[in-house]
Design a protein around this motif. Structure first.
Motif, mmCIF file in Angstrom:
data_model
loop_
_atom_site.group_PDB
_atom_site.id
_atom_site.type_symbol
_atom_site.label_atom_id
_atom_site.label_comp_id
_atom_site.label_asym_id
_atom_site.label_seq_id
_atom_site.Cartn_x
_atom_site.Cartn_y
_atom_site.Cartn_z
ATOM 1 N N SER A 2 -16.836 -29.335 -27.458
ATOM 2 C CA SER A 2 -16.375 -28.423 -26.402
ATOM 3 C C SER A 2 -16.122 -29.134 -25.080
ATOM 4 C CB SER A 2 -17.430 -27.325 -26.184
ATOM 5 O OG SER A 2 -18.682 -27.890 -25.810
ATOM 6 N N LYS A 3 -16.205 -30.477 -25.081
ATOM 7 C CA LYS A 3 -16.030 -31.237 -23.854
ATOM 8 C C LYS A 3 -14.641 -31.869 -23.781
ATOM 9 C CE LYS A 3 -20.935 -32.557 -23.559
ATOM 10 N NZ LYS A 3 -21.860 -33.721 -23.554
ATOM 11 N N VAL A 4 -14.016 -31.797 -22.631
ATOM 12 C CA VAL A 4 -12.753 -32.490 -22.404
ATOM 13 C C VAL A 4 -13.032 -33.993 -22.339
ATOM 14 C CG1 VAL A 4 -10.875 -32.881 -20.772
ATOM 15 C CG2 VAL A 4 -11.658 -30.555 -21.244
ATOM 16 N N PHE A 21 -4.975 -40.555 -19.469
ATOM 17 C CA PHE A 21 -5.822 -40.417 -18.295
ATOM 18 C C PHE A 21 -7.230 -40.027 -18.743
ATOM 19 C CE2 PHE A 21 -1.478 -39.332 -17.295
ATOM 20 C CZ PHE A 21 -1.204 -40.048 -16.141
ATOM 21 N N THR A 22 -8.224 -40.374 -17.947
ATOM 22 C CA THR A 22 -9.600 -40.042 -18.298
ATOM 23 C C THR A 22 -9.878 -38.560 -18.054
ATOM 24 O OG1 THR A 22 -10.636 -40.367 -16.131
ATOM 25 C CG2 THR A 22 -10.232 -42.341 -17.480
ATOM 26 N N GLU A 23 -11.037 -38.139 -18.511
ATOM 27 C CA GLU A 23 -11.441 -36.740 -18.330
ATOM 28 C C GLU A 23 -11.652 -36.397 -16.863
ATOM 29 O OE1 GLU A 23 -15.302 -39.027 -18.510
ATOM 30 O OE2 GLU A 23 -13.282 -39.168 -19.383
ATOM 31 N N ARG A 39 -10.774 -25.159 -16.633
ATOM 32 C CA ARG A 39 -10.371 -23.956 -17.355
ATOM 33 C C ARG A 39 -10.717 -24.053 -18.839
ATOM 34 N NH1 ARG A 39 -9.309 -18.942 -15.298
ATOM 35 N NH2 ARG A 39 -8.110 -17.724 -16.788
ATOM 36 N N MET A 40 -10.482 -25.227 -19.427
ATOM 37 C CA MET A 40 -10.771 -25.416 -20.847
ATOM 38 C C MET A 40 -12.256 -25.272 -21.124
ATOM 39 S SD MET A 40 -8.154 -25.843 -22.848
ATOM 40 C CE MET A 40 -8.725 -26.770 -24.276
ATOM 41 N N GLU A 41 -13.078 -26.005 -20.379
ATOM 42 C CA GLU A 41 -14.512 -26.035 -20.682
ATOM 43 C C GLU A 41 -15.215 -24.733 -20.336
ATOM 44 O OE1 GLU A 41 -15.467 -30.820 -20.419
ATOM 45 O OE2 GLU A 41 -16.059 -29.526 -18.747
#
Length: 338
Positions: free
Chosen positions: A223-225, A253-255, A266-268
């Motif tokens: 569940s982590k970007v 690109f990094t998280e 928004r995703m997490e």
């Protein structure tokens, strides 16, 4: 204590010469597992090796699978059956076939159509329903995108427009660049009927003209970007001339990249929890590497929901991935094997 063992499963026969541990897409991940005290091996899969692998793979603690939904013209039915069997024997499999069917097919666009990442999406489960409803959908919108149930690399993704003449339909397959084919309605319906064979279906998605802004790929581990990719997309886009331009390079690109901080939040905090609830997927069952592709609708939007719109989710074979994702994958696998 015997070290944990992870198998990297990739497609190829014994004569292909493939070795995931040395391929650019996977070698750094393999090295990260090794440096963390986890043994890694490369395993080749083809439909001819499924019986042998049924006995071999359960000796690994985990199997990380990188095989496309369509490989060399073949689907994944035999592979998915194999992976289910070895999972039932206690081997951890990711992505598990059950999870792929929930979130890794084009049907997820319809399942999550009430979320604010969605656009106008319809689903046709049989040919009669398609012939009855799709003409009205196209005439209302002028342009639609049809997507087959399972596919990869643009296979089975079509831009459909009304032709300049009555009873004429324009069809562009994403795998052919911008090559247009004009069909009568009868010929169009006949050509698309096979997509409903063997319990197939078609997803009807609104055409997004903002594809000119490029595509953001959000990579996740559980569940982590875990990072991002940005790419200019030219497939299906009308450039105004007949010269097809291939897609631009994808830049990683990094998280923690500030450009996409709003999308990460928004995703997490919203979209992944909503996805889990709708599809009934526990966090421990989410793939250790998956991604979601987003159109950029309004660059100036103050809200991420107004800025991004979901194009599709990829689960079966997410590679390459940004270097930043490696530490997330290793940690996720280690935690699940505990």
């Amino acid at each position: 204590m015997t070290p944990l063992q992870v198998a990297f499963l990739v497609y190829g026969d014994e004569n292909s010469g493939r070795n995931a541990l040395t391929e650019p897409k996977y070698k750094d991940l393999a090295a990260a597992f090794t440096s963390g005290g986890i043994d890694v091996k490369s395993v080749l899969y083809s439909d001819d090796t499924d019986h042998r692998l049924e006995n071999e793979l359960p000796h690994s603690d985990a199997v990380l699978v990188w095989v496309n939904p369509i490989e060399q013209g073949r689907d994944r039915k035999k592979l998915d059956s194999l992976l289910t069997k070895i999972s039932n024997k206690g081997c951890y499999v990711t992505a598990h076939p059950d999870i792929i069917l929930k979130m890794g097919t084009k049907e997820v666009l319809y399942s999550t159509k009430e979320m604010d990442w969605s656009s106008d999406v319809k689903k046709y489960e049989d040919f009669t329903d398609f012939t009855n409803r799709f003409p009205g959908s196209l005439r209302t919108s002028g342009t639609r995108v049809l997507k087959q149930y399972r596919g990869n690399g643009g296979n089975g993704v079509f831009k459909i427009k009304l032709g300049s003449r009555d009873n004429e339909v324009s069809v562009i397959h994403a795998t052919t660049g911008n090559q247009e084919k004009l069909l009568s309605w009868d010929d169009f319906l006949t050509e698309f009927q096979p997509f409903f064979y063997q319990d197939g279906l078609l997803i009807d998605q609104a055409w997004n003209k903002n594809i000119i802004n490029g595509m953001v790929r959000c990579y996740l581990s559980g569940s982590k970007v875990a990072g991002f990719g940005y790419q200019e997309i030219n497939a299906l886009y009308e450039s105004g001339n007949n010269d097809w331009v291939p897609p631009g390079s994808r830049y990683y690109f990094t998280e923690n990249c500030g450009l996409f901080r709003d999308l990460k939040d928004r995703m997490e905090n919203n979209w992944v929890p909503q996805l889990q609830e709708i599809l009934n997927i526990e966090r421990s069952r989410l793939p250790v590497i998956w991604d979601a592709d987003f159109f950029i609708n309004d660059i100036q939007s103050k809200t991420s929901a107004g800025k991004y719109e979901l194009c599709e989710i990829n689960v079966s074979c997410v590679s390459p991935f940004p270097p930043s994702a490696i530490k997330f994958i290793v940690e996720e696998v280690r935690n699940r094997l505990k």
